[in-house]
Design an enzyme around this catalytic site. Structure first.
Site, PDB file in Angstrom:
ATOM      1  N   TRP A 189       0.680  -1.020   0.086  1.00  0.00           N
ATOM      2  CA  TRP A 189      -0.090   0.201  -0.234  1.00  0.00           C
ATOM      3  C   TRP A 189       0.683   1.516  -0.418  1.00  0.00           C
ATOM      4  O   TRP A 189       1.549   1.181   0.693  1.00  0.00           O
ATOM      5  CB  TRP A 189      -0.662  -0.198   1.508  1.00  0.00           C
ATOM      6  CG  TRP A 189      -2.140   1.658   1.016  1.00  0.00           C
ATOM      7  CD1 TRP A 189      -2.678   1.988   0.364  1.00  0.00           C
ATOM      8  CD2 TRP A 189      -1.042   2.726   1.621  1.00  0.00           C
ATOM      9  NE1 TRP A 189      -3.222   2.612   0.727  1.00  0.00           N
ATOM     10  CE2 TRP A 189      -2.037   3.322   1.787  1.00  0.00           C
ATOM     11  CE3 TRP A 189      -0.226   2.402   3.217  1.00  0.00           C
ATOM     12  CZ2 TRP A 189      -1.854   4.472   2.385  1.00  0.00           C
ATOM     13  CZ3 TRP A 189      -0.064   3.925   3.223  1.00  0.00           C
ATOM     14  CH2 TRP A 189      -1.295   5.204   3.382  1.00  0.00           C
ATOM     15  N   GLU A 230      -2.955  -3.630  -2.522  1.00  0.00           N
ATOM     16  CA  GLU A 230      -4.011  -2.472  -1.941  1.00  0.00           C
ATOM     17  C   GLU A 230      -4.687  -1.032  -1.785  1.00  0.00           C
ATOM     18  O   GLU A 230      -3.705  -0.091  -2.279  1.00  0.00           O
ATOM     19  CB  GLU A 230      -4.097  -2.067  -0.541  1.00  0.00           C
ATOM     20  CG  GLU A 230      -4.927  -2.175   0.246  1.00  0.00           C
ATOM     21  CD  GLU A 230      -4.407  -1.452   1.222  1.00  0.00           C
ATOM     22  OE1 GLU A 230      -3.153  -2.204   1.787  1.00  0.00           O
ATOM     23  OE2 GLU A 230      -5.152  -1.719   2.327  1.00  0.00           O
ATOM     24  N   LYS A 232      -6.666   2.316  -2.131  1.00  0.00           N
ATOM     25  CA  LYS A 232      -7.539   3.556  -1.354  1.00  0.00           C
ATOM     26  C   LYS A 232      -7.963   4.300  -1.976  1.00  0.00           C
ATOM     27  O   LYS A 232      -8.044   4.177  -3.327  1.00  0.00           O
ATOM     28  CB  LYS A 232      -6.645   4.073  -0.903  1.00  0.00           C
ATOM     29  CG  LYS A 232      -7.502   4.696   0.445  1.00  0.00           C
ATOM     30  CD  LYS A 232      -5.710   4.753   1.891  1.00  0.00           C
ATOM     31  CE  LYS A 232      -5.852   5.690   2.589  1.00  0.00           C
ATOM     32  NZ  LYS A 232      -5.879   5.830   4.249  1.00  0.00           N
ATOM     33  N   ASP A 263      -9.165  -3.207   1.730  1.00  0.00           N
ATOM     34  CA  ASP A 263      -9.684  -3.069   2.541  1.00  0.00           C
ATOM     35  C   ASP A 263     -11.249  -2.356   3.261  1.00  0.00           C
ATOM     36  O   ASP A 263     -11.181  -1.645   2.359  1.00  0.00           O
ATOM     37  CB  ASP A 263      -8.313  -2.021   3.584  1.00  0.00           C
ATOM     38  CG  ASP A 263      -8.882  -1.248   4.641  1.00  0.00           C
ATOM     39  OD1 ASP A 263      -9.540  -1.009   5.112  1.00  0.00           O
ATOM     40  OD2 ASP A 263      -7.451  -1.315   5.134  1.00  0.00           O
ATOM     41  N   HIS A 266     -11.452   1.593   2.558  1.00  0.00           N
ATOM     42  CA  HIS A 266     -11.008   2.065   1.204  1.00  0.00           C
ATOM     43  C   HIS A 266     -12.105   2.363  -0.065  1.00  0.00           C
ATOM     44  O   HIS A 266     -11.123   2.366  -1.220  1.00  0.00           O
ATOM     45  CB  HIS A 266      -9.810   0.951   0.632  1.00  0.00           C
ATOM     46  CG  HIS A 266      -8.887   1.254   2.290  1.00  0.00           C
ATOM     47  ND1 HIS A 266      -7.532   0.954   1.317  1.00  0.00           N
ATOM     48  CD2 HIS A 266      -8.688   2.352   2.997  1.00  0.00           C
ATOM     49  CE1 HIS A 266      -6.556   1.416   2.414  1.00  0.00           C
ATOM     50  NE2 HIS A 266      -7.376   1.504   3.465  1.00  0.00           N
ATOM     51  N   HIS A 290      -8.021  -6.901   3.900  1.00  0.00           N
ATOM     52  CA  HIS A 290      -8.004  -6.496   5.303  1.00  0.00           C
ATOM     53  C   HIS A 290      -9.257  -5.623   5.764  1.00  0.00           C
ATOM     54  O   HIS A 290      -9.777  -4.476   6.013  1.00  0.00           O
ATOM     55  CB  HIS A 290      -7.198  -4.645   4.532  1.00  0.00           C
ATOM     56  CG  HIS A 290      -5.916  -4.696   4.541  1.00  0.00           C
ATOM     57  ND1 HIS A 290      -4.784  -3.717   5.006  1.00  0.00           N
ATOM     58  CD2 HIS A 290      -4.893  -5.774   4.680  1.00  0.00           C
ATOM     59  CE1 HIS A 290      -3.835  -4.488   4.386  1.00  0.00           C
ATOM     60  NE2 HIS A 290      -3.421  -5.665   4.918  1.00  0.00           N
ATOM     61  N   ASP A 298     -12.524   6.407   6.382  1.00  0.00           N
ATOM     62  CA  ASP A 298     -11.512   5.432   6.538  1.00  0.00           C
ATOM     63  C   ASP A 298     -10.801   5.195   8.366  1.00  0.00           C
ATOM     64  O   ASP A 298     -10.011   5.328   9.050  1.00  0.00           O
ATOM     65  CB  ASP A 298     -10.501   5.129   5.769  1.00  0.00           C
ATOM     66  CG  ASP A 298      -9.669   3.966   6.077  1.00  0.00           C
ATOM     67  OD1 ASP A 298      -9.674   3.016   6.155  1.00  0.00           O
ATOM     68  OD2 ASP A 298      -8.334   3.765   5.685  1.00  0.00           O
ATOM     69  N   ASP A 300     -10.349   3.391  10.839  1.00  0.00           N
ATOM     70  CA  ASP A 300      -9.417   1.845  11.252  1.00  0.00           C
ATOM     71  C   ASP A 300      -9.991   2.104  12.557  1.00  0.00           C
ATOM     72  O   ASP A 300      -9.161   1.575  13.382  1.00  0.00           O
ATOM     73  CB  ASP A 300      -8.144   2.658  11.073  1.00  0.00           C
ATOM     74  CG  ASP A 300      -7.621   2.305   9.615  1.00  0.00           C
ATOM     75  OD1 ASP A 300      -7.796   1.011   9.431  1.00  0.00           O
ATOM     76  OD2 ASP A 300      -6.805   3.171   9.256  1.00  0.00           O
ATOM     77  N   ASP A 330      -6.892  -5.368  10.099  1.00  0.00           N
ATOM     78  CA  ASP A 330      -6.235  -3.935   9.643  1.00  0.00           C
ATOM     79  C   ASP A 330      -6.664  -2.800  10.196  1.00  0.00           C
ATOM     80  O   ASP A 330      -7.890  -2.011  10.300  1.00  0.00           O
ATOM     81  CB  ASP A 330      -6.132  -2.928   8.025  1.00  0.00           C
ATOM     82  CG  ASP A 330      -5.158  -1.994   8.347  1.00  0.00           C
ATOM     83  OD1 ASP A 330      -4.707  -1.435   9.287  1.00  0.00           O
ATOM     84  OD2 ASP A 330      -5.432  -1.625   7.198  1.00  0.00           O
TER      85      ASP A 330
HETATM   86  C1  RNT Z   1      -4.309   2.531   4.623  1.00  0.00           C
HETATM   87  C2  RNT Z   1      -4.359   1.136   4.434  1.00  0.00           C
HETATM   88  C3  RNT Z   1      -3.128   0.532   4.853  1.00  0.00           C
HETATM   89  C4  RNT Z   1      -2.237   1.127   6.170  1.00  0.00           C
HETATM   90  C5  RNT Z   1      -1.452  -0.444   6.785  1.00  0.00           C
HETATM   91  C6  RNT Z   1      -0.720   0.087   8.072  1.00  0.00           C
HETATM   92  O1  RNT Z   1      -4.777   3.469   4.639  1.00  0.00           O
HETATM   93  O2  RNT Z   1      -5.317   0.622   4.926  1.00  0.00           O
HETATM   94  O3  RNT Z   1      -3.122  -0.975   4.885  1.00  0.00           O
HETATM   95  O4  RNT Z   1      -3.569   0.703   7.408  1.00  0.00           O
HETATM   96  O5  RNT Z   1       0.214  -0.499   5.896  1.00  0.00           O
HETATM   97 ZN    ZN Z   2      -5.571  -1.588   4.914  1.00  0.00          ZN
END
Ligand code: RNT
Ligand code: ZN
Length: 423
Positions: A189, A230, A232, A263, A266, A290, A298, A300, A330
């Site tokens: 990513w 990955e 986004k 993810d 994302h 993820h 996003d 997390d 993640d």
């Molecule tokens: C970032 C991505 C990625 C990170 C990690 C730490 O938006 O989700 O996967 O969270 O690499």
């Molecule tokens: Zn991620």
């Protein structure tokens, strides 16, 4: 009645209830046991890493909020915390390492200087713990990422620096794969993007494509490592344009035969990652997820058993591609006990998978094929009353991990005896 007896009794009744629907709880548990979730090392220290003492996340637009005391400050502490988390989670799971978590012996080893020697300690620990490793290049939190562009940077020198880093990360991944006699997933990513509307969306994407081509020109055996990319939608500081968008990476992954990574945070808020599984896997053998919990963006947040997780885990099971779907976590929350956060998120994902494995899929498929939409809807809604909690508790007892909410106490004790003492 002792808790264990109560659980066994409740399980026997649950088993019968499921059997009436044609569901075998025993085989659901056997299948669940085979699922290895890749725990992300970065929940343990707020995405800090061990490159320099007191390193803090900078750049890349990933935001960690909260200041709960007790984050892991050293590799040793991080391993200790992970061991605690694994002890509270049923099953055998993996560890997802980021390159910045190497053991650099107090020296400043730049990203284009890393090698397997910096991760030998992790391999030894992983063998001891019977945990397999995955890996990630770290293309953020570095002065050469400050401009917001890495592999798509217009400056050839900076681009080359990051190409070298990712190439070395693939070598480290292959090293892991050899040591664990099973492939390591290397996920890429990058933060590249623009805060404001660019007039040239083309050039950075062409540069990223060329950089990726150069990176993948090193052929490594798929028995040792597999590449994932990955995408986004936007990030802090890349609100208007992200170079590695979903379309970009999906097209790239399909063209190159590598693994797309989705993810949960994302995509547009109403876009469903669950729906992408059957759509994309018509064209690729493997995907990486993820698992995260976006709250309005996003963010997390720690994963819980919500509708999104239910939908994704259902689709993982219903797709019949369980063995080809790599599940990684993640999320990062610094506002609570970090070992607790890992445990909540991993247990929630496993609970979702168990519920999905307990679905009377033959019945539901028949209803659907017959066009009996009433029966399909009625069954799906009735299933919400089924005693999956009894099966989950029984599975935890069988797996020798705490049941119900009793693991809370363990986290509280760990906080008093270990993390709380880190000042
Ligand atoms: C970032 C991505 C990625 C990170 C990690 C730490 O938006 O989700 O996967 O969270 O690499
Ligand atoms: Zn991620």
């Amino acid at each position: 009645m002792a808790a264990k007896d109560r659980i066994e009794k409740a399980y026997e009744i649950a088993k019968e209830s499921y059997a009436e629907l044609g569901v075998d709880t025993e085989s659901a548990m056997v299948r669940l046991k085979d699922i290895a979730i890749s725990l992300h090392c970065w929940q343990g220290d707020d995405v800090g890493g061990f490159e320099k003492p007191d390193s803090e996340l900078s750049g890349g637009g990933i935001q960690v909020t909260g200041n709960h005391p007790g984050k892991a400050r050293t590799v040793r502490e991080l391993r200790q915390d992970l061991e605690k988390a694994y002890s509270l989670i049923p099953g055998s799971h993996r560890l997802n390492l980021h390159a910045m978590y190497g053991e650099f012996g107090g020296k400043l080893v730049d990203r284009n200087e890393i090698g397997p020697e910096h991760y030998r300690g992790w391999v030894d620990w992983a063998k001891e713990q019977r945990v397999k490793l995955d890996f990630n290049a770290t293309c953020f939190s570095h002065p050469k990422a400050d401009s917001g562009f890495t592999l798509s940077n217009r400056d050839k020198g900076i681009r080359q620096f990051w190409i070298e880093h990712v190439k070395l990360c693939r070598q480290v991944s292959a090293f892991f794969g050899r040591e664990q006699a099973s492939p390591c997933i290397h996920n890429l990513w990058i933060p590249d993007g623009d805060k404001d509307t660019p007039i040239d969306r083309w050039t950075p994407r062409a540069l990223l494509k060329a950089s990726l081509d150069e990176i993948l020109s090193d052929i490594l055996p798929s028995s040792e490592m597999k590449d994932a990319v990955e995408s986004k939608l936007f990030g802090i500081g890349s609100e208007a344009y992200v170079v590695g968008s979903h379309e970009f990476y999906l097209a790239y992954a399909l063209t190159k035969g590598i693994v797309p990574c989705f993810d949960l945070g994302h995509f547009h808020p109403t876009e469903s990652v669950a729906d992408k599984i059957s759509a994309t896997m018509q064209f690729c053998d493997e995907i990486l997820l993820h698992v995260s919990r976006p709250v309005r963006w996003d963010s997390d947040h720690v994963v819980i058993l919500n509708d999104d997780i239910r939908a994704v885990t259902e689709e993982i099971v219903r797709s019949n591609k369980l063995e080809h779907i790599n599940i990684a976590l993640d999320f990062f929350d610094a506002s609570m006990n970090r070992v607790g956060a890992w445990t909540i998120g991993t247990r929630a994902t496993l609970k979702g998978l168990l519920i999905a494995l307990l679905e009377p899929s033959d019945k539901l498929r028949t209803y659907e094929a017959e066009g009996n939409n009433f029966a399909r809807l009625a069954m799906l809604d009735s299933l919400k009353n089924m005693p999956f909690g009894a099966v989950w508790d029984y599975y935890c007892v069988q797996s020798d991990v705490p049941i119900g909410a009793s693991w809370l106490k363990e986290i509280q004790e760990y906080e008093i005896n270990v993390t709380g003492k880190r000042v």
